[in-house]
Design a protein around this motif. Structure first.
Motif, PDB file in Angstrom:
ATOM      1  N   ALA A 138       5.330 -25.867  52.252  1.00  0.00           N
ATOM      2  CA  ALA A 138       6.181 -27.156  52.112  1.00  0.00           C
ATOM      3  C   ALA A 138       4.767 -28.236  52.064  1.00  0.00           C
ATOM      4  N   CYS A 139       5.291 -29.371  51.584  1.00  0.00           N
ATOM      5  CA  CYS A 139       4.481 -30.444  51.688  1.00  0.00           C
ATOM      6  C   CYS A 139       5.295 -31.825  51.997  1.00  0.00           C
ATOM      7  N   VAL A 140       4.846 -32.608  52.935  1.00  0.00           N
ATOM      8  CA  VAL A 140       5.483 -33.763  53.179  1.00  0.00           C
ATOM      9  C   VAL A 140       4.343 -35.125  53.191  1.00  0.00           C
ATOM     10  N   THR A 141       4.394 -36.114  52.418  1.00  0.00           N
ATOM     11  CA  THR A 141       3.626 -37.058  52.463  1.00  0.00           C
ATOM     12  C   THR A 141       3.814 -38.361  52.795  1.00  0.00           C
ATOM     13  N   ARG A 152       8.875 -25.073  63.070  1.00  0.00           N
ATOM     14  CA  ARG A 152       9.236 -26.029  62.299  1.00  0.00           C
ATOM     15  C   ARG A 152       8.981 -27.475  62.594  1.00  0.00           C
ATOM     16  N   ARG A 156       8.835 -38.448  59.660  1.00  0.00           N
ATOM     17  CA  ARG A 156       9.384 -39.541  59.178  1.00  0.00           C
ATOM     18  C   ARG A 156       8.465 -40.299  58.058  1.00  0.00           C
ATOM     19  N   ARG A 157       8.909 -40.259  57.018  1.00  0.00           N
ATOM     20  CA  ARG A 157       7.963 -40.814  55.606  1.00  0.00           C
ATOM     21  C   ARG A 157       9.007 -42.204  55.250  1.00  0.00           C
ATOM     22  N   GLN A 163      13.574 -45.087  54.318  1.00  0.00           N
ATOM     23  CA  GLN A 163      12.762 -44.110  55.199  1.00  0.00           C
ATOM     24  C   GLN A 163      13.504 -42.628  55.246  1.00  0.00           C
ATOM     25  N   GLU A 164      12.708 -41.884  55.164  1.00  0.00           N
ATOM     26  CA  GLU A 164      13.430 -40.415  55.128  1.00  0.00           C
ATOM     27  C   GLU A 164      12.884 -39.799  56.271  1.00  0.00           C
ATOM     28  N   VAL A 165      13.699 -38.905  57.090  1.00  0.00           N
ATOM     29  CA  VAL A 165      13.435 -37.937  58.067  1.00  0.00           C
ATOM     30  C   VAL A 165      13.692 -36.599  57.365  1.00  0.00           C
ATOM     31  N   SER A 166      12.423 -35.811  57.270  1.00  0.00           N
ATOM     32  CA  SER A 166      12.452 -34.501  56.823  1.00  0.00           C
ATOM     33  C   SER A 166      12.358 -33.427  57.668  1.00  0.00           C
ATOM     34  N   SER A 167      12.732 -32.287  57.443  1.00  0.00           N
ATOM     35  CA  SER A 167      12.247 -31.196  58.336  1.00  0.00           C
ATOM     36  C   SER A 167      11.665 -30.261  57.281  1.00  0.00           C
ATOM     37  N   PHE A 168      10.845 -29.523  57.888  1.00  0.00           N
ATOM     38  CA  PHE A 168      10.026 -28.215  57.062  1.00  0.00           C
ATOM     39  C   PHE A 168       9.628 -27.108  58.003  1.00  0.00           C
ATOM     40  N   PRO A 169       9.344 -26.016  57.147  1.00  0.00           N
ATOM     41  CA  PRO A 169       9.012 -24.874  57.735  1.00  0.00           C
ATOM     42  C   PRO A 169       7.520 -24.863  57.753  1.00  0.00           C
TER      43      PRO A 169
END
Ligand SMILES: Cc1cc2nc3c(=O)[nH]c(=O)nc-3n(C[C@H](O)[C@H](O)[C@H](O)COP(=O)(O)OP(=O)(O)OC[C@H]3O[C@@H](n4cnc5c(N)ncnc54)[C@H](O)[C@@H]3O)c2cc1C
Ligand SMILES: Nc1ncnc2c1ncn2[C@@H]1O[C@H](COP(=O)(O)O)[C@@H](O)[C@H]1O
Lengths: 248, 327
Positions: A138-141, A152, A156-157, A163-169
């Motif tokens: 997974a990748c969040v920038t 997990r 927050r990006r 603005q986005e709040v994302s969750s990722f493994p």
């Protein structure tokens, strides 16, 4: 939790960069080198996570011997291990950089790979995404806030206007923004300890570039502007904005 | 002849305004290279409603990938959709806006395609059949001409680098059905930023305040100035202003904030440090208000006013209102 940080050594943002005689690179002689400011935030984030959850921080930098100074600075901040991927010059194609970093990171068993949102020299903003793709992570920038708990993470990006709040493994690769934290200064003890920590050097696997620089140039000089004195000048400036610059 | 694909930047089911610029670039590049141009739209079902939008700017064909997995932004899934479309139509050139998501999805798609990518390009030109892009290095202190040496040639285009040009054509819409992976990244929440104003990167005019403003309570002066300048005006600030929490970080302009290229940039109580100036160099016209005649901002300003901003800004606001009223 074992964390890798990809760290680029860049010229200080104060530096007036000069184009070298070859026309495709910049002069490195009088440059004040620093850790890319975004990557410094990545080092800080990694240290805080391992302080909270245990584990080690390994910093990786691809480049010539000069980049060991940046690795040494990260060790002084508290990173546990450092690896330099040797290349005579830092590649201009992030695809090449990402490939070489991926090869070194692949078998490291890292839960998180932290990188900067972008490098302040080439402003490419593509290395972390490429590493994540190559590793199928997974990748969040553009991460400005980060929590990691029980396998997990949440980030927050900030985008343009939203603005986005994302969750990722985990495992994941993150590209972090400066806003994530305030990096610590190395302590005297940290600096002394860093001097004794070894830096592993391995030969980088460099692919053929697909992005090449043909020419560097300075932006066109702007004509000198006009400076007026005092509030009395306001009507004249507004007239010029309207009639001459035609921007209002 | 392989086609030129322009990927639309879709957020929450809407096409961002910046797409008009990139459709324009794509249509122009297609003419220059003599290649057919198509737009690619990927998103949740319902996106079809926007499928004809590229036609307004001269792009006659839209490829549409609709899938519930594309409702929110998951870079892995979005990139998979883009990469698959590029393969299906064998695109030779792939363009997208250099927004944060545009750069993100193109980077991942480029790796899927083993392709070279030039981010944040300001212009393009051709040398024979080859495309050469100009992109800023060191936040604009240097400009690099770069080339992607093998197809697909991938590039993102800096917002506001090109002006949209209307060139209406009819659009044929084709659906692509693509098997997409399960998203790794899940968007839990999407919120609009605090300020209802335009983003600084999208605005025609940016009014920016620095530490000289002395505190957030004085921002009503800049609000009033922005109001007088009209709808396309956004508020910006220097880094210490956002670091100290006077203003939100989304307004932070400079090398480590947002790079802006408005028609007019008004710097109020900003000294003009190299990291700030790096982010505003592409502005068409820069106005600076500062009480220090030696402030470095005056070396980049087209028009400077040396004076106390608490006097000068209200006077500017009034004078601009007058001009606006007279046209
Ligand atoms: C790695 C790094 C990255 C950075 N990135 C950025 C960035 O992206 N963006 C950025 O902005 N900065 C950045 N900086 C910070 C930058 O170096 C400067 O510190 C900052 O831009 C200064 O902000 P300022 O002009 O608001 O404040 P100051 O430098 O304090 O200037 C305030 C100005 O207001 C004027 N003033 C005061 N009172 C009045 C008055 N009453 N009327 C008129 N004028 C008045 C003063 O004369 C002065 O020129 C970065 C720094 C580093 C080290
Ligand atoms: N030579 C390098 N060595 C280590 N990490 C790098 C290198 N180049 C880029 N990176 C990482 O990738 C991030 C984004 O760089 P870029 O894609 O070049 O803007 C940087 O902030 C670093 O974390």
């Amino acid at each position: 939790m074992n964390i890798a940080v990809c760290l680029k050594q860049t010229p200080d943002t104060e530096t007036r960069v000069q184009i070298a005689g070859d026309g495709v690179s910049v002069l490195e002689d009088d440059v004040q080198w620093i850790i890319n400011p975004y990557d410094e935030a990545a080092v800080e984030a990694a240290l805080r996570l391992t302080e909270a959850h245990g584990g080690e921080v390994t910093v990786f930098s691809l480049g010539p011997p000069r980049v060991e100074k940046a690795l040494r600075e990260a060790l002084a901040m508290g990173a546990h291990r450092a690896v330099r991927l040797h290349a005579d010059a830092v590649p201009a194609d992030p695809r090449v950089t990402a490939r070489a970093l991926t090869a070194a990171l692949r078998d490291g068993g890292f839960d998180l790979i932290l990188a900067g949102q972008q490098a302040v020299d080439d402003d490419q903003a593509q290395t972390p995404q490429r590493i994540a793709q190559a590793l199928d992570f997974a990748c969040v920038t553009n991460v400005e806030e980060l929590t990691v708990e029980g396998g997990r993470g949440a980030a927050r990006r900030v985008l343009e206007g939203v603005q986005e709040v994302s969750s990722f493994p985990l495992p994941a690769v993150l590209g972090v923004n400066l806003r994530l934290n305030e990096p610590r200064y190395p302590s005297f003890k940290g600096i002394m300890q860093a001097k004794r920590k070894p830096i592993d050097v391995i030969e980088a696997e460099l692919a053929e570039p697909k992005l090449v620089v043909e020419r560097l140039a300075y932006p066109p000089e702007k004509a000198a502007g006009r400076v007026f004195e005092g509030v009395e000048a306001v009507p004249e400036v507004v007239r010029l904005l309207h009639e001459e610059a035609k921007v209002i | 002849m392989s086609i030129l694909l322009v990927v639309a930047d879709v957020l929450d089911g809407e096409l961002r305004p910046v797409n008009a610029q990139v459709f324009t670039v794509a249509a122009r590049m297609g003419r220059t290279l003599g290649r057919p141009v198509a737009a690619l739209m990927v998103g949740a079902p319902g996106l079809e409603a926007h499928a004809e939008a590229p036609g307004a700017y001269g792009v006659p064909r839209t490829l549409l990938i609709e899938d519930a997995k594309l409702a929110k932004y998951s870079p892995d899934v979005h990139a998979a959709a883009v990469a698959e479309a590029v393969r299906r139509v064998d695109a030779g050139v792939v363009l997208m806006a250099a927004t944060l998501n545009g750069k993100d999805v193109m980077a991942r798609a480029a790796e899927m395609l083993d392709a070279g990518l030039a981010q944040d390009c300001l212009r393009f030109r051709t040398e024979g059949d080859a495309l050469v892009f100009t992109r800023p290095l060191f936040a604009g202190k240097i400009l690099a001409d770069v080339r992607v040496t093998a197809p697909p040639v991938m590039a993102t285009i800096r917002p506001r680098a090109y002006t949209p040009e209307e060139a209406p054509v009819a659009v044929t819409v084709e659906r692509l059905s693509v098997a997409l992976p399960e998203p790794k990244v899940v968007v839990e929440e999407l919120r609009q930023n605090a300020s209802a104003r335009l983003d600084v990167t999208e605005a025609d005019i940016v009014v920016s305040g620095g530490r000289g403003m002395q505190g957030p309570e004085n921002w009503h002066l800049l609000e009033a100035l922005a109001e007088a300048l009209g709808e396309g005006t956004a508020l910006g600030c220097s880094r210490p202003v956002s670091d100290d929490g006077w203003r939100s970080h989304e307004e932070h302009v400079g090398q480590t904030g947002k790079t802006v290229s408005p028609d007019l940039y008004v710097a109020v109580g900003i000294s003009g440090a190299i990291q700030h100036v790096a982010g505003i160099g592409a502005s068409k016209c820069i106005v600076a208000v500062n009480k220090d005649p030696d402030a470095p901002i005056f070396t980049v300003a087209d028009y400077g006013i040396v004076g106390d901003l608490f006097e000068v800004v209200p006077a500017l606001t009034e004078a601009i209102k007058k001009v606006k009223a007279s046209v």
